[in-house]
Write a protein that holds these residues in place. Sequence first.
Motif: not given
Length: 330
Positions: A17-23, A33-34, A40
């Motif tokens: 998972i390379d999206k910082a927004q996916i916690k 998700l942020n 969230e």
Amino acid sequence: MSGEFQLIERHFSGWPIDKAQIKLGVGDDCALLNLGAEEELAVSVDTMVAGVHFLPHTPPAIVGYRALAVSISDLAAMGASPFAFTLALTLPKNDDVWLAEFSRGLFHAASLFGISLIGGDTTRGPLSISIQVMGRGVSGCAVTRASAKPGDEVFVSGYLGGAGVGLAQAKQHPDLRSLSLRELINNADCPLSRFLVPSPRLALGECLAGQASSCIDISDGLVGDLGHILAASECSASIRLDRLPVSQEVRDFAGDDWWRHALSFGDDYELCFTASPEQWLSLSESSRFKAISSEIPISKVGVITEGSGLKLLDDSGVELELVSGAFSHF
Ligand code: ADP
Ligand code: MG
């Protein structure tokens, strides 16, 4: 681990998972998700297939209500507040009467739980209903499955096993088609209602946000679902048989096997959560929690310990053999 969860772990877990927004991704009641610094989004999808998740001849208003209630239970399990949902419907035919009743039940639940339909998809095929729910929560306060610690206590809301009795009653019902959504909702504690119109524990979940160490909704039975907390948190638990909240109806139905029934039948959609003694003290002193627990009993059923797996103890502390019966689709 049952087939269904092995399948998920083998094929759908652990991908990057390379999206910082996916916690938080695969593995909990919801993904997180942020939404910005303060909020969230909790997201979860559930599918109901005719003949698997509901009996043929279930009145469509009840099918619609139940589909949304069950999906929303995953938001309760994370401590998120319902926001919006999407609906993917696969229908054998365009049946106006069925659809009018289905949507009546669905939107009754939507207004009760404060959630809005924002889109979906409609296709032809064997009847199946997928609902994706989205909920909002304060950043960092979602209650996941992975943070239980040795020394925490284990709690369960409401009563266990009632929905299992309701399923048996529904299977033997002489005229399932005649059941009324309104009457079932008005008698929420009877076994048929526990199975057909479950009450997601939203207020309790919201109260636990930031205040409990872990939480899951009991969809597949306490043994299986607490087992998910233990696996994710890498710890063990001892559960006391005499602490299990089991109604007289369940005891009468299952006889000597009442505890196996209560531990392994799913569909109750109660919450199982853990809290440290300090968290429990602060929770039990809060007026919001007091108000909720005056309506829904909260039972302390056991304690988290070091190790792995679940232990069940009788009243004198002797360990009982647990043959897990958590439902698996495969
Ligand atoms: P719940 O009972 O809380 O709805 P499930 O048992 O259905 O949860 O799923 C367990 C976890 O596996 C959840 O995090 C879910 O999002 C994930 N999951 C299940 N099926 C899939 C799939 N096909 N692809 C990706 N993730 C999945
Ligand atoms: Mg769940």
